[in-house]
Design a protein around this motif. Sequence first.
Motif, short mmCIF file in Angstrom:
data_model
loop_
_atom_site.label_atom_id
_atom_site.label_comp_id
_atom_site.label_asym_id
_atom_site.label_seq_id
_atom_site.Cartn_x
_atom_site.Cartn_y
_atom_site.Cartn_z
N VAL A 87 0.84 -1.20 0.00
CA VAL A 87 0.00 0.00 0.00
C VAL A 87 0.88 1.26 0.00
CG1 VAL A 87 -1.68 1.34 1.33
CG2 VAL A 87 -1.97 -1.14 1.07
N LEU A 88 1.91 1.25 0.83
CA LEU A 88 2.78 2.41 0.95
C LEU A 88 3.56 2.69 -0.34
CD1 LEU A 88 4.20 1.88 4.54
CD2 LEU A 88 2.61 3.68 3.82
N THR A 89 3.82 1.65 -1.11
CA THR A 89 4.67 1.79 -2.30
C THR A 89 3.91 1.59 -3.60
OG1 THR A 89 5.31 -0.57 -2.23
CG2 THR A 89 6.70 0.99 -1.02
N LYS A 90 2.57 1.70 -3.55
CA LYS A 90 1.81 1.34 -4.76
C LYS A 90 2.08 2.28 -5.93
CE LYS A 90 -2.57 3.55 -3.41
NZ LYS A 90 -4.01 3.27 -3.15
N ASP A 91 2.55 3.49 -5.68
CA ASP A 91 2.89 4.39 -6.78
C ASP A 91 4.28 4.11 -7.34
OD1 ASP A 91 0.45 5.72 -6.62
OD2 ASP A 91 1.20 7.12 -5.09
N ALA A 92 5.07 3.33 -6.62
CA ALA A 92 6.39 2.89 -7.08
C ALA A 92 6.57 1.46 -6.58
CB ALA A 92 7.48 3.79 -6.53
N PRO A 93 5.88 0.49 -7.21
CA PRO A 93 5.77 -0.87 -6.65
C PRO A 93 7.12 -1.56 -6.45
CG PRO A 93 4.98 -0.80 -8.92
CD PRO A 93 5.18 0.62 -8.49
N LEU A 94 7.16 -2.39 -5.42
CA LEU A 94 8.37 -3.11 -5.06
C LEU A 94 8.76 -4.17 -6.07
CD1 LEU A 94 7.66 -3.71 -1.25
CD2 LEU A 94 9.28 -2.08 -2.24
N GLY A 95 7.84 -4.57 -6.92
CA GLY A 95 8.17 -5.62 -7.88
C GLY A 95 7.04 -5.84 -8.85
N ASP A 96 6.93 -7.07 -9.34
CA ASP A 96 5.97 -7.40 -10.40
C ASP A 96 4.83 -8.30 -9.93
OD1 ASP A 96 7.53 -6.10 -12.58
OD2 ASP A 96 9.00 -7.62 -12.04
N LEU A 97 5.17 -9.29 -9.10
CA LEU A 97 4.18 -10.23 -8.60
C LEU A 97 4.29 -10.29 -7.09
CD1 LEU A 97 2.09 -12.51 -9.56
CD2 LEU A 97 3.95 -14.12 -9.05
N VAL A 98 3.15 -10.37 -6.41
CA VAL A 98 3.15 -10.57 -4.96
C VAL A 98 2.58 -11.95 -4.67
CG1 VAL A 98 0.87 -9.45 -4.71
CG2 VAL A 98 2.36 -9.73 -2.72
N TYR A 99 3.21 -12.64 -3.73
CA TYR A 99 2.69 -13.91 -3.22
C TYR A 99 2.68 -13.84 -1.70
CZ TYR A 99 3.05 -18.46 -1.02
OH TYR A 99 2.88 -19.52 -0.15
N GLY A 100 1.56 -14.26 -1.09
CA GLY A 100 1.51 -14.34 0.37
C GLY A 100 0.48 -13.44 1.01
N ILE A 101 -0.29 -12.67 0.24
CA ILE A 101 -1.41 -11.94 0.82
C ILE A 101 -2.43 -12.97 1.30
CG2 ILE A 101 -3.32 -10.39 0.34
CD1 ILE A 101 -1.59 -9.04 -1.77
N ASP A 102 -2.80 -12.93 2.56
CA ASP A 102 -3.75 -13.94 3.04
C ASP A 102 -5.15 -13.34 3.17
OD1 ASP A 102 -3.93 -12.60 5.47
OD2 ASP A 102 -2.81 -14.10 6.61
N ASN A 103 -6.11 -14.21 3.52
CA ASN A 103 -7.50 -13.78 3.52
C ASN A 103 -7.83 -12.79 4.63
OD1 ASN A 103 -6.86 -16.29 4.85
ND2 ASN A 103 -9.02 -16.64 5.27
N ALA A 104 -6.93 -12.59 5.60
CA ALA A 104 -7.16 -11.56 6.61
C ALA A 104 -6.87 -10.17 6.05
CB ALA A 104 -6.30 -11.83 7.84
N PHE A 105 -6.09 -10.09 4.98
CA PHE A 105 -5.68 -8.80 4.41
C PHE A 105 -6.04 -8.66 2.94
CE2 PHE A 105 -2.95 -9.35 8.09
CZ PHE A 105 -2.99 -8.09 8.67
N ALA A 106 -6.66 -9.68 2.34
CA ALA A 106 -6.94 -9.65 0.91
C ALA A 106 -7.84 -8.48 0.54
CB ALA A 106 -7.57 -10.97 0.47
N SER A 107 -8.86 -8.23 1.33
CA SER A 107 -9.80 -7.16 0.99
C SER A 107 -9.11 -5.81 1.00
CB SER A 107 -10.98 -7.17 1.97
OG SER A 107 -10.53 -7.07 3.31
N ARG A 108 -8.13 -5.61 1.90
CA ARG A 108 -7.41 -4.34 1.91
C ARG A 108 -6.60 -4.17 0.64
NH1 ARG A 108 -2.41 -1.98 5.53
NH2 ARG A 108 -2.72 0.18 4.88
N ALA A 109 -5.92 -5.24 0.23
CA ALA A 109 -5.12 -5.17 -0.99
C ALA A 109 -6.00 -4.83 -2.19
CB ALA A 109 -4.38 -6.48 -1.22
N LEU A 110 -7.20 -5.43 -2.25
CA LEU A 110 -8.10 -5.16 -3.36
C LEU A 110 -8.64 -3.74 -3.29
CD1 LEU A 110 -10.04 -8.55 -3.37
CD2 LEU A 110 -8.39 -7.78 -5.08
#
Length: 362
Positions: A87-110
């Motif tokens: 979230v903090l780096t979404k304007d300059a993303p840390l990479g290309d693919l993320v793995y490991g977002i779990d269902n406790a935080f998935a809605s925030r990422a979306l």
Amino acid sequence: MTTHRGPRAALAAATTLVALTACSALGTGDAATPDATGGTSGGTVTLVTHESFGLSDGLLEKFEQDSGLTVQVVQQADAGALVNQLVLTKDAPLGDLVYGIDNAFASRALDEGVVVPADVTAPAAADAQTYAVPGDDDGALTAIDLSDVCLNVDSTWFADKGVTPPTTLESLLDPAYRDLVVVPDPVTSSPGLAFLLATVGAFGEDGWAGYWAGLRDNGLKVADGWSDAYYTDFSGAGGDGPRPVVLSYASSPPVTVPEGGDTPRTAALLDTCFRQVEYAGVLAGAKNPEGAAQLLDFLLSDDVQADIPGSMYMYPVSSSVDLPDDWARWAPLAEKPFEVAPADIAEHREEWLSTWSDTVIG
């Protein structure tokens, strides 16, 4: 969230972690170039993940060889820290693919728009749909693996003491189990948060805080993280800790089979579980979205899905791979894990954590 080494990485300590060089916070993925077959070749794809990520030797290297891509890995502490950084780096993303977002935080990422839909072609993509995040109609997150966060008991300790082990959440309030339970802090540990959600699912909005007050009054110990709880306070991880009930995973018991034995020292209490699902997604603004999509398909390949139990101590989403024999016997999933709707988690997560802190820590 937690800064200790992830629980599954620690459980799989005998497995060599895939090599991982951190990239610049701005990301260093180079766009891949189309080859004669319409695929891609060359370039770098950066995977952003948690500290428990690891695959058996040779798997990632084979992907690099087959795809022509170079994979770099950026690791955060756990699912909570991972999403916070995205979230903090979404304007300059840390990479290309993320793995490991779990269902406790998935809605925030979306909700924050840090991931975008991708064309997933691996056969296991159909199985992954079983665990799709409600409301993610575009498929921005793809399920990769899952497990149940559950209380574990040291069966040997209880047998030696002649005490019947607990079986349910409610039984932990019995004075017979006073000073016997340790759990990681849900504010600093994603398994700890999963257990908090289990109690919300079990006792509802009006009852879960009272349950935690009962645990507190019955001598509950709260550790900073999973590794402290499991390896320092728990008696079943080496025999030195004073507490025979700990929060861990349904997949933890096979790790406690003693050398030369065939029966685990520990058992998971399958009536205390919350199901944790882990997702992958292409990051918005990725420099190499095509490479990210290829890497996502790789995570759903039969080779990786079959490797997940032994390397990351999670269940694969694929229904076509065989589980290790000891998992079928000693690491079954819960038939009825407690559930909390993702929308409710998103709306109340910080409120619940604040109430938990006020109730248990004071």
